[in-house]
Design an enzyme around this catalytic site. Structure first.
Site, mmCIF file in Angstrom:
data_model
loop_
_atom_site.group_PDB
_atom_site.id
_atom_site.type_symbol
_atom_site.label_atom_id
_atom_site.label_comp_id
_atom_site.label_asym_id
_atom_site.label_seq_id
_atom_site.Cartn_x
_atom_site.Cartn_y
_atom_site.Cartn_z
ATOM 1 N N MET A 1 20.847 57.021 -1.722
ATOM 2 C CA MET A 1 19.496 57.158 -2.259
ATOM 3 C C MET A 1 18.664 55.879 -2.236
ATOM 4 O O MET A 1 17.624 55.809 -2.874
ATOM 5 C CB MET A 1 19.567 57.690 -3.695
ATOM 6 N N ASN B 1 22.128 59.260 9.595
ATOM 7 C CA ASN B 1 21.957 59.874 8.282
ATOM 8 C C ASN B 1 21.956 61.391 8.433
ATOM 9 O O ASN B 1 21.617 61.909 9.479
ATOM 10 C CB ASN B 1 20.606 59.424 7.696
ATOM 11 N N HIS C 1 20.249 64.777 6.710
ATOM 12 C CA HIS C 1 19.134 65.153 5.836
ATOM 13 C C HIS C 1 19.066 66.670 5.727
ATOM 14 O O HIS C 1 19.161 67.372 6.733
ATOM 15 C CB HIS C 1 17.832 64.593 6.426
ATOM 16 N N GLU D 1 26.004 71.328 6.771
ATOM 17 C CA GLU D 1 26.053 69.860 6.909
ATOM 18 C C GLU D 1 27.465 69.407 7.254
ATOM 19 O O GLU D 1 27.673 68.507 8.057
ATOM 20 C CB GLU D 1 25.609 69.188 5.606
ATOM 21 N N GLY E 1 29.355 63.133 -2.858
ATOM 22 C CA GLY E 1 30.236 62.678 -1.784
ATOM 23 C C GLY E 1 30.955 63.776 -1.027
ATOM 24 O O GLY E 1 31.989 63.526 -0.413
ATOM 25 N N SER E 2 30.382 65.001 -1.020
ATOM 26 C CA SER E 2 31.068 66.056 -0.255
ATOM 27 C C SER E 2 31.019 65.747 1.236
ATOM 28 O O SER E 2 31.980 66.023 1.966
ATOM 29 C CB SER E 2 30.478 67.434 -0.557
ATOM 30 N N ASN E 3 29.921 65.168 1.696
ATOM 31 C CA ASN E 3 29.866 64.772 3.111
ATOM 32 C C ASN E 3 30.839 63.632 3.397
ATOM 33 O O ASN E 3 31.456 63.593 4.455
ATOM 34 C CB ASN E 3 28.445 64.362 3.508
ATOM 35 N N ILE F 1 16.666 52.821 0.102
ATOM 36 C CA ILE F 1 16.086 52.624 1.427
ATOM 37 C C ILE F 1 16.476 51.239 1.940
ATOM 38 O O ILE F 1 16.268 50.234 1.264
ATOM 39 C CB ILE F 1 14.556 52.813 1.371
#
Ligand code: GRF
Length: 192
Positions: free
Chosen positions: A95, A112, A114, A179, A20-22, A97
């Site tokens: 993680m 998202n 990536h 990111e 959860g750093s983003n 879909i």
């Protein structure tokens, strides 16, 4: 995407599965005046996601869903988002879909991040692949989410150099730092 000028921040959900750093970075970004979004909901497919701690820390609603019965779960998520007035979704290390049907309901409103220079290296182990292939560059991409994995239109991309003796751990660290700059920049680009 609609312009935001003079309007309230867009209520946003962040979907996570891990550290959860983003997420933390997006929460901090959402708090600045110029942010077009507020983070109002955190969704995870697992209660083991370390990033869930930020829900408590920042007093944001969190919900954990078991994705084994995806149709039922997505229905529950959609009704929760309706109830919470959520209009935008950021996937951040999520993680699972999402189905075509779910994505259609939020068409153009799910993005998202990536850890590769898409279209190169969709899916997992991007840093390992870049090192093994002796690539000169790696990076990260923020893109719209479509039914095809890691294939939607790119919003922003950042390229970084792979240095001599780089390994997948050092590369992952370097890319993650980028990111954290790229995700907020991409959100600003969408709405401003
Ligand atoms: C990031 O590298 C992101 O690009 C990928 O998963 C990782 C999540 O990291 N999709 P974190 O949980 O945000 O720290």
């Amino acid at each position: 995407m609609e312009k935001l000028t003079g309007r309230k921040k867009i209520k946003t959900a962040v979907f996570i599965s891990g550290t959860g750093s983003n997420l933390k970075n997006l929460i901090n970004f959402s708090k600045i005046k110029k942010s077009p979004i507020s983070i109002d909901l955190i969704i995870s497919n697992t209660n083991k996601a370390k990033g869930l701690k930020y829900a408590n820390q920042f007093n944001i609603t969190k919900k954990i869903f078991n994705f084994q019965k995806i149709k039922i779960v997505e229905k529950q998520i959609l009704s929760l988002m309706k109830k919470e007035n959520i209009h935008f979704i950021c996937l951040a290390g999520f993680m699972k879909i999402l189905s075509k049907n779910f994505i259609k309901k939020f068409d153009g409103k799910i993005i998202n991040i990536h850890p590769s220079l898409l279209p190169k290296y969709k899916g997992l182990y991007t840093h390992k692949k870049a090192i093994e292939n002796k690539d000169k560059f790696a990076g990260c991409t923020v893109h719209y989410v479509t039914a095809k994995l890691d294939s939607g239109k790119t919003i922003l991309q950042k390229k970084i150099k792979i240095t001599l003796n780089e390994n997948s751990i050092s590369l992952a660290k370097k890319v993650l730092e980028q990111e954290h700059k790229l995700y907020p920049a991409a959100i600003k680009k969408i709405f401003n």
